[in-house]
Design a protein around this motif. Structure first.
Motif, PDB file in Angstrom:
ATOM      1  N   ILE A 119       6.956  14.115  -4.599  1.00 46.04           N
ATOM      2  CA  ILE A 119       7.681  12.957  -4.069  1.00 46.04           C
ATOM      3  C   ILE A 119       7.826  11.868  -5.133  1.00 46.04           C
ATOM      4  O   ILE A 119       6.992  11.716  -6.026  1.00 46.04           O
ATOM      5  CB  ILE A 119       7.002  12.378  -2.808  1.00 46.04           C
ATOM      6  CG1 ILE A 119       5.592  11.839  -3.116  1.00 46.04           C
ATOM      7  CG2 ILE A 119       6.962  13.397  -1.686  1.00 46.04           C
ATOM      8  CD1 ILE A 119       4.987  11.059  -1.960  1.00 46.04           C
ATOM      9  N   SER A 120       8.916  11.135  -5.012  1.00 48.35           N
ATOM     10  CA  SER A 120       9.171   9.971  -5.863  1.00 48.35           C
ATOM     11  C   SER A 120       9.471   8.813  -4.921  1.00 48.35           C
ATOM     12  O   SER A 120      10.628   8.565  -4.579  1.00 48.35           O
ATOM     13  CB  SER A 120      10.352  10.234  -6.805  1.00 48.35           C
ATOM     14  OG  SER A 120      10.646   9.100  -7.581  1.00 48.35           O
ATOM     15  N   PRO A 121       8.447   8.093  -4.468  1.00 43.67           N
ATOM     16  CA  PRO A 121       8.625   7.132  -3.367  1.00 43.67           C
ATOM     17  C   PRO A 121       9.593   6.004  -3.728  1.00 43.67           C
ATOM     18  O   PRO A 121       9.359   5.235  -4.664  1.00 43.67           O
ATOM     19  CB  PRO A 121       7.216   6.589  -3.134  1.00 43.67           C
ATOM     20  CG  PRO A 121       6.291   7.592  -3.736  1.00 43.67           C
ATOM     21  CD  PRO A 121       7.036   8.172  -4.903  1.00 43.67           C
ATOM     22  N   THR A 122      10.658   5.903  -2.957  1.00 43.31           N
ATOM     23  CA  THR A 122      11.612   4.811  -3.157  1.00 43.31           C
ATOM     24  C   THR A 122      10.958   3.462  -2.941  1.00 43.31           C
ATOM     25  O   THR A 122      11.373   2.453  -3.522  1.00 43.31           O
ATOM     26  CB  THR A 122      12.801   4.981  -2.191  1.00 43.31           C
ATOM     27  OG1 THR A 122      13.336   6.293  -2.337  1.00 43.31           O
ATOM     28  CG2 THR A 122      13.886   3.965  -2.461  1.00 43.31           C
ATOM     29  N   LYS A 123       9.917   3.433  -2.117  1.00 43.47           N
ATOM     30  CA  LYS A 123       9.267   2.160  -1.847  1.00 43.47           C
ATOM     31  C   LYS A 123       8.539   1.593  -3.060  1.00 43.47           C
ATOM     32  O   LYS A 123       8.207   0.402  -3.068  1.00 43.47           O
ATOM     33  CB  LYS A 123       8.318   2.279  -0.657  1.00 43.47           C
ATOM     34  CG  LYS A 123       7.136   3.221  -0.849  1.00 43.47           C
ATOM     35  CD  LYS A 123       6.268   3.295   0.393  1.00 43.47           C
ATOM     36  CE  LYS A 123       7.005   3.746   1.612  1.00 43.47           C
ATOM     37  NZ  LYS A 123       7.626   5.081   1.499  1.00 43.47           N
ATOM     38  N   THR A 124       8.290   2.392  -4.099  1.00 39.30           N
ATOM     39  CA  THR A 124       7.603   1.846  -5.284  1.00 39.30           C
ATOM     40  C   THR A 124       8.405   0.707  -5.897  1.00 39.30           C
ATOM     41  O   THR A 124       7.918  -0.430  -5.977  1.00 39.30           O
ATOM     42  CB  THR A 124       7.341   2.945  -6.329  1.00 39.30           C
ATOM     43  OG1 THR A 124       6.772   4.088  -5.704  1.00 39.30           O
ATOM     44  CG2 THR A 124       6.402   2.428  -7.411  1.00 39.30           C
ATOM     45  N   PRO A 125       9.662   0.935  -6.339  1.00 40.64           N
ATOM     46  CA  PRO A 125      10.414  -0.194  -6.884  1.00 40.64           C
ATOM     47  C   PRO A 125      10.765  -1.239  -5.829  1.00 40.64           C
ATOM     48  O   PRO A 125      10.947  -2.417  -6.160  1.00 40.64           O
ATOM     49  CB  PRO A 125      11.671   0.458  -7.472  1.00 40.64           C
ATOM     50  CG  PRO A 125      11.818   1.749  -6.744  1.00 40.64           C
ATOM     51  CD  PRO A 125      10.421   2.199  -6.459  1.00 40.64           C
ATOM     52  N   GLU A 126      10.838  -0.842  -4.550  1.00 38.36           N
ATOM     53  CA  GLU A 126      11.148  -1.822  -3.509  1.00 38.36           C
ATOM     54  C   GLU A 126      10.003  -2.812  -3.333  1.00 38.36           C
ATOM     55  O   GLU A 126      10.226  -4.024  -3.218  1.00 38.36           O
ATOM     56  CB  GLU A 126      11.474  -1.088  -2.207  1.00 38.36           C
ATOM     57  CG  GLU A 126      12.793  -0.313  -2.301  1.00 38.36           C
ATOM     58  CD  GLU A 126      13.100   0.565  -1.118  1.00 38.36           C
ATOM     59  OE1 GLU A 126      14.259   0.999  -0.975  1.00 38.36           O
ATOM     60  OE2 GLU A 126      12.171   0.861  -0.326  1.00 38.36           O
ATOM     61  N   PHE A 127       8.770  -2.339  -3.320  1.00 37.84           N
ATOM     62  CA  PHE A 127       7.615  -3.242  -3.307  1.00 37.84           C
ATOM     63  C   PHE A 127       7.663  -4.196  -4.501  1.00 37.84           C
ATOM     64  O   PHE A 127       7.441  -5.399  -4.368  1.00 37.84           O
ATOM     65  CB  PHE A 127       6.313  -2.436  -3.377  1.00 37.84           C
ATOM     66  CG  PHE A 127       5.733  -2.028  -2.050  1.00 37.84           C
ATOM     67  CD1 PHE A 127       5.636  -2.917  -0.990  1.00 37.84           C
ATOM     68  CD2 PHE A 127       5.237  -0.745  -1.860  1.00 37.84           C
ATOM     69  CE1 PHE A 127       5.074  -2.552   0.227  1.00 37.84           C
ATOM     70  CE2 PHE A 127       4.666  -0.347  -0.652  1.00 37.84           C
ATOM     71  CZ  PHE A 127       4.591  -1.262   0.385  1.00 37.84           C
ATOM     72  N   LEU A 128       7.934  -3.639  -5.676  1.00 40.74           N
ATOM     73  CA  LEU A 128       7.915  -4.447  -6.898  1.00 40.74           C
ATOM     74  C   LEU A 128       9.026  -5.490  -6.880  1.00 40.74           C
ATOM     75  O   LEU A 128       8.810  -6.639  -7.287  1.00 40.74           O
ATOM     76  CB  LEU A 128       8.035  -3.545  -8.119  1.00 40.74           C
ATOM     77  CG  LEU A 128       6.867  -2.566  -8.334  1.00 40.74           C
ATOM     78  CD1 LEU A 128       7.156  -1.642  -9.506  1.00 40.74           C
ATOM     79  CD2 LEU A 128       5.555  -3.320  -8.559  1.00 40.74           C
ATOM     80  N   ALA A 129      10.202  -5.114  -6.428  1.00 44.31           N
ATOM     81  CA  ALA A 129      11.294  -6.085  -6.344  1.00 44.31           C
ATOM     82  C   ALA A 129      10.950  -7.215  -5.383  1.00 44.31           C
ATOM     83  O   ALA A 129      11.397  -8.349  -5.558  1.00 44.31           O
ATOM     84  CB  ALA A 129      12.579  -5.394  -5.902  1.00 44.31           C
ATOM     85  N   ALA A 130      10.133  -6.913  -4.374  1.00 45.41           N
ATOM     86  CA  ALA A 130       9.685  -7.935  -3.430  1.00 45.41           C
ATOM     87  C   ALA A 130       8.605  -8.832  -4.015  1.00 45.41           C
ATOM     88  O   ALA A 130       8.186  -9.802  -3.363  1.00 45.41           O
ATOM     89  CB  ALA A 130       9.173  -7.269  -2.154  1.00 45.41           C
ATOM     90  N   GLY A 131       8.150  -8.524  -5.225  1.00 43.06           N
ATOM     91  CA  GLY A 131       7.125  -9.328  -5.875  1.00 43.06           C
ATOM     92  C   GLY A 131       5.717  -9.006  -5.432  1.00 43.06           C
ATOM     93  O   GLY A 131       4.792  -9.789  -5.679  1.00 43.06           O
ATOM     94  N   LEU A 158       0.832  -1.206   0.000  1.00 43.52           N
ATOM     95  CA  LEU A 158       0.000   0.000   0.000  1.00 43.52           C
ATOM     96  C   LEU A 158       0.866   1.255   0.000  1.00 43.52           C
ATOM     97  O   LEU A 158       1.874   1.333   0.711  1.00 43.52           O
ATOM     98  CB  LEU A 158      -0.886   0.040   1.245  1.00 43.52           C
ATOM     99  CG  LEU A 158      -1.904  -1.074   1.446  1.00 43.52           C
ATOM    100  CD1 LEU A 158      -2.644  -0.855   2.761  1.00 43.52           C
ATOM    101  CD2 LEU A 158      -2.892  -1.124   0.284  1.00 43.52           C
ATOM    102  N   MET A 159       0.435   2.245  -0.774  1.00 46.19           N
ATOM    103  CA  MET A 159       1.031   3.579  -0.710  1.00 46.19           C
ATOM    104  C   MET A 159      -0.117   4.590  -0.614  1.00 46.19           C
ATOM    105  O   MET A 159      -0.473   5.258  -1.592  1.00 46.19           O
ATOM    106  CB  MET A 159       1.917   3.831  -1.923  1.00 46.19           C
ATOM    107  CG  MET A 159       3.095   2.857  -1.992  1.00 46.19           C
ATOM    108  SD  MET A 159       4.469   3.381  -3.035  1.00 46.19           S
ATOM    109  CE  MET A 159       3.677   3.521  -4.619  1.00 46.19           C
ATOM    110  N   PRO A 160      -0.700   4.708   0.589  1.00 49.97           N
ATOM    111  CA  PRO A 160      -1.880   5.561   0.783  1.00 49.97           C
ATOM    112  C   PRO A 160      -1.502   7.012   1.067  1.00 49.97           C
ATOM    113  O   PRO A 160      -1.812   7.571   2.129  1.00 49.97           O
ATOM    114  CB  PRO A 160      -2.566   4.916   1.983  1.00 49.97           C
ATOM    115  CG  PRO A 160      -1.427   4.382   2.799  1.00 49.97           C
ATOM    116  CD  PRO A 160      -0.367   3.961   1.811  1.00 49.97           C
TER     117      PRO A 160
END
Length: 391
Positions: free
Chosen positions: A282-294, A270-272
């Motif tokens: 903002i450019s959330p670093t967690k976006t590619p981190e979530f994706l890399a986690a599958g 979630l990115m609420p």
């Protein structure tokens, strides 16, 4: 003179604490420390009765963290004290020196420091954040006038800043794929998450005014069968304002090393984010981190998430709690094979190593241009080093 003393020096001024959350500054400066002596200068701590001092400590990443400790002081006095504390360490030297800024506020005590290159890594629009100092915009204008180059943390911030400096380059959030890929192998569950049932949707990161707490609360109400795992330190907002429900779990901050074990137990990321001035760029670093986690991801309409992630079908964009709740069910049921293939193809072109290498090329290009005959020095940096897409 030994070899290490001939290494270039990189002096970073940051509004973030090194040990707070492992994010862009830590990723980049850990890489810089491989061939630079890196000093990470944090904002001062104020302590009644303290004698002005500089606390120095070494981190495993090879970075030396410097924290000024001061008695309560006004801004001008604090700046003068910090300048005095730094003077013995940052006196003129024959070594190459890079000054690297994350906060314009550091200009108040660093404007007289000598440097071969001055970099402003503009990772966020700090002036839009809650509690931004009144002088920040004036000091940022001064920093723009001194900086040799400006890097931005995302494309929307690049669009906003590109006309304020002659040499601006976008370097959006990147990813350590190998670290977050561990989540796909379902590591052992941390004890505080193992007791939480499923299905689970999760968020990790700083919890502050950028999170839409009402959206979280309403989505949890609409989907009482889902468990919402919220990881991260709470700052700048009252912890009492966090929504409380049987299916919302505030687990506090976790280390970067621990994150894959938590993400491995989630069904959806979630990115609420609230849609306000503090999230506009903002450019959330967690976006590619979530994706890399599958993990499939649901996000509110953040510009740097919509493009490229939403447009490429890698992240689902929602506008309200109903959309977020429906998205949970949809993404949990969706086959992941072709989606994961598209995710991996996109992430294959991203890494913090690649980002740091691109930044280094630009820095070295500036240094090289200053060694060129006078007639070449008026040429723009991209002409000298070549146009590069930084993604």
């Amino acid at each position: 003179m030994n070899a290490i003393n001939r290494r270039p020096q990189l002096v970073c001024f940051s509004h973030l604490r090194w040990d707070f959350v492992f994010q862009r500054p830590q990723h980049l400066l850990s890489r810089a420390a491989l061939d630079h002596d890196v000093y990470f200068i944090e904002e001062p701590l104020f302590d009644d009765g303290a004698c002005p001092q500089l606390q120095a400590s070494r981190r495993p990443e090879g970075v030396t963290v410097l924290v000024p400790v001061l008695p309560p002081s006004d801004e001008d006095t604090a700046a003068s004290l910090i300048a005095g504390l730094l003077k013995p360490i940052l006196q003129p030297s024959s070594r190459q020196r890079i000054l690297w800024y994350y906060t314009p506020m550091a200009m108040a005590f660093s404007r007289d420091l000598e440097a071969d290159v001055v970099v402003y890594d503009n990772m966020d629009e700090l002036s839009a954040f809650r509690g931004a100092p009144p002088r920040l915009l004036d000091l940022e204008a001064e920093l723009f006038s001194r900086a040799d180059m400006v890097f931005t943390g995302g494309m929307s911030l690049y669009a906003a800043k590109r006309r304020r400096h002659r040499n601006v380059h976008p370097f959006p959030s990147s990813i350590d794929v190998a670290h977050f890929d561990q989540a796909r192998r379902r590591p052992a569950e941390p004890a505080d998450q193992a007791v939480i049932g499923g299905p689970r949707a999760g968020f990790f990161g700083v919890i502050d005014e950028r999170m839409d707490l009402d959206l979280v609360a309403e989505t949890a109400r609409l989907r009482p069968d889902w468990q919402f795992v919220m990881i991260g330190p709470v700052v700048k907002i009252d912890p009492a304002s966090l929504p409380r429900a049987a299916n919302i779990h505030w687990l506090g901050g976790k280390s970067y090393r621990e994150l894959p074990a938590y993400l491995g137990g989630w069904d959806v990321g979630l990115m609420p984010f609230a849609l306000n001035e503090s999230t506009r760029f903002i450019s959330p670093t967690k976006t590619p981190e979530f994706l890399a986690a599958g993990l499939p991801v649901l996000s509110t309409a953040i510009a740097d998430v919509i493009s490229p992630y939403g447009e490429r079908g890698l992240v689902d964009i929602v506008s309200d709690a109903t959309g977020l709740a429906d998205g949970l069910d949809r993404l949990r049921a969706r086959p992941r094979g072709s989606w994961l293939a598209a995710v991996d193809a996109h992430l294959a072109g991203m890494s913090w190593n690649r980002t740091w290498a691109g930044m280094q090329r630009l820095i070295q290009g500036t240094l090289q241009s200053r060694r060129q005959p006078t007639g070449l020095r008026g040429r723009s940096l991209p002409t000298l080093v070549g146009e590069t897409a930084h993604v």
